[in-house]
Enzyme design. Structure first.
Site, mmCIF file in Angstrom:
data_model
loop_
_atom_site.group_PDB
_atom_site.id
_atom_site.type_symbol
_atom_site.label_atom_id
_atom_site.label_comp_id
_atom_site.label_asym_id
_atom_site.label_seq_id
_atom_site.Cartn_x
_atom_site.Cartn_y
_atom_site.Cartn_z
ATOM 1 C CD GLU A 186 -3.177 -1.099 1.985
ATOM 2 O OE1 GLU A 186 -3.243 -0.200 2.833
ATOM 3 O OE2 GLU A 186 -4.073 -1.956 1.827
ATOM 4 C CD GLU A 218 -3.392 -6.057 2.991
ATOM 5 O OE1 GLU A 218 -4.268 -5.331 3.532
ATOM 6 O OE2 GLU A 218 -2.160 -5.834 3.073
HETATM 7 O O1 AHR Z 1 -5.044 -5.920 6.993
HETATM 8 C C1 AHR Z 1 -4.936 -4.757 7.738
HETATM 9 C C2 AHR Z 1 -4.290 -3.615 6.970
HETATM 10 O O2 AHR Z 1 -5.103 -3.267 5.891
HETATM 11 C C3 AHR Z 1 -2.965 -3.904 6.327
HETATM 12 O O3 AHR Z 1 -1.903 -3.764 7.191
HETATM 13 C C4 AHR Z 1 -2.897 -2.873 5.248
HETATM 14 O O4 AHR Z 1 -2.126 -3.278 4.153
HETATM 15 C C5 AHR Z 1 -4.350 -2.628 4.894
HETATM 16 O O5 AHR Z 1 -4.659 -1.296 4.871
#
Ligand code: AHR
Length: 520
Positions: free
Chosen positions: A200, A324
């Protein structure tokens, strides 16, 4: 019938807070299996997991230390390892997440009592003992039988730090870093098939613009040394949700010769509002529908990013990883807001299956995904409380879909009626099919309709089948759940609702359920 289903939906909206729910009905639908036109193989990595140093994801949930009264092998809980082995977890992403871009790998090697304690700035300011580091992570992955996906620190690290960590993990030689690994107890190099460059970086990983990130990525590329010792797939940070500009710039500037994958992140918030996301339990039927409306956006996002990838990479050398995904609710009241602990109900199990069915549509691009997160964080597959453990409904959905790992996708043309409530419309169900490595065809269905059962008639076309068997996951309430130490309310049972007659498979599927069947 569908028309009635709409009426039922409308009447439920009016009496949403008054129990009992409206009378259940049956939605009828049809589908056609295109067994003569198989697609690509559904990479087993689509069933990957994400384990970050966050809340009780690692400490307490995975790592308890060798001296713990909780049964463990070299500090790693035996109960969670056994459960994850049963899930055939193919890949685990670690150490983050936002945590990855503040993580310095040297903090996590050598004698544990000498490792520095740091502040976990992203997640509640909790002390990070570094007792779980590189060797402990690989021990965990190897005990589970999963491959490793290591995310390197680009936000606050350096190309040298990346290169040295990779050499430490993968060098078979006599160089100082390989010898240091040996002196820390590991002779053979670790197997690292996937490495992410930053996380991110448009947000917690450095607030970069895509132009800046792609330049930085290119700066790191020569020091990655992709070779026989380090054949890892290089994963570039990808977009959040529908940020097509990020994908466009990164695909154009990094290009298909410097990366093997680009990673999309998308979380399902019932409200879509980060300020008030919605509760993990005790939600209304409207919130159920809102949640599924949000999660179904995943399909459109994937399509949009693939269209851009097709432009810059027509040979499909670069994969789209969704590394994710999952539900993100308001934290469980009374818990540390930085620990992202939420309960996991039937809704999460059905939602996981609905996402699997979406991922299966794009096997030639979506080659890896990781649910956030494995244990005690967000849409966890396992929740722990001290020495107790619960397998969540999400866990059971993953387990039911194991046959889809490395199976060959078979297109399933589905005519799913819409389900509307309070102005939000979702398909009442989605489904996917594949020919598994055991030679059988499997069909997975997520019935997202919270009230009505489904009578699904599938034209098997040229496929010959004599019988059908499988499992169903459902429960009396939308928020039925499994908690550590309590009798589980959501467990899969044998499915008896299928019939094959000639070339037609008929499935009777309960409301709010997941069904996976095998054709015999
Ligand atoms: O999964 C929790 C968080 O969500 C992670 O650390 C990040 O990459 C995302 O914003």
């Amino acid at each position: 019938m569908f028309a009635k289903s709409l009426l039922v939906a409308a009447s439920v909206a009016a009496v949403m807070f008054a129990a009992p729910l409206a009378q259940a009905d049956t939605v009828k639908a049809t589908a056609t299996l295109k067994s003569d036109a198989p697609g690509a193989v559904i990479n087993k990595y689509v069933y990957g997991q994400f384990s970050e140093h966050l809340g009780a994801g690692i400490y307490g949930g995975t790592w308890v230390g060798e001296d713990s009264a909780i049964p463990n092998t070299r500090g790693i809980r035996n109960d969670i390892v056994a459960a994850l082995k049963d899930l055939h977890v193919p890949l685990i992403r670690w150490p983050g997440g936002c945590f990855a871009d503040e993580y310095h790998w040297r903090d996590g090697i050598g004698p544990r009592d000498k490792r520095p304690s740091r502040k976990n700035n992203w997640w509640g300011g909790t002390p990070e003992t570094n007792h779980f580091g590189t060797h402990e992570f690989f021990d965990f992955a190897e005990q589970v039988g999963a491959d490793a996906y290591v995310n390197i620190n680009m936000g606050s690290g350096s190309p040298t730090e990346m290169r040295e960590w990779i050499e430490y993990m993968t060098s078979p030689g006599q160089d100082t870093l390989a010898q240091e690994r040996r002196s820390n107890g590991r002779d053979k190099p670790f197997k690292v098939p996937v490495i992410g460059l930053g996380n991110e970086t448009w947000g917690c990983g450095g607030e970069m613009r895509p132009e800046y990130y792609s330049d930085l990525y290119r700066q790191y590329t020569p020091f990655f040394h992709k070779n026989a010792d380090n054949p890892a797939a290089r994963v570039a940070v990808g977009p959040a949700g529908d940020d097509v500009n990020w994908t466009e710039v990164v695909m154009k500037n990094i290009g298909p010769n410097r990366m093997e994958a680009i990673a999309l992140h998308y979380y399902t918030l019932p409200t879509g509002d980060w300020g008030k996301k919605g509760a993990s339990i005790k939600f209304t039927q409207q919130e159920w529908v809102d949640t599924f409306a949000q999660t179904m956006r995943m399909d459109g996002f994937i399509q949009k990013h693939i269209a851009i990838m097709d432009k810059y990479d027509p040979e499909k050398k670069v994969a789209l990883y969704v590394d994710e995904w999952g539900t993100w609710y308001d934290v469980e009241p009374g818990t540390n807001p930085g620990h992202l602990y939420q309960l996991n109900t039937l809704r999460d199990g059905v939602l996981a299956a609905a996402n699997f069915n979406i991922f299966h549509k794009y096997p030639d691009r979506v080659k890896m995904t990781a649910i956030a997160q494995t244990i005690n964080v967000l849409q966890a597959v396992i929740l722990t409380d001290g020495d107790k453990m619960a397998l969540t409904p999400t866990y059971h959905a993953f387990k039911m879909y194991v046959p889809f790992q490395d199976a060959t996708m078979i297109p399933l043309d589905v005519q799913a009626p819409a389900y509307t409530l309070g102005g939000k419309t979702i398909p009442s169900f989605n489904a996917s099919a594949a020919k598994a490595k055991d030679g059988h065809v499997y069909i997975g269905i997520a019935n997202m309709n919270p009230i009505d059962g489904l009578n699904l008639s599938i034209d098997l076309a040229s496929l010959k089948a004599k019988g059908v068997s499988g499992q169903v996951l459902t429960a009396p309430k939308m928020d039925s759940l499994n908690r550590p130490g309590a009798k589980p309310e959501v467990v899969p049972v044998d499915y008896k609702g299928g019939k094959v007659k000639g070339s037609t498979l008929t499935l009777d599927i309960p409301a709010k359920s997941v069904v996976v069947v095998r054709l015999d």
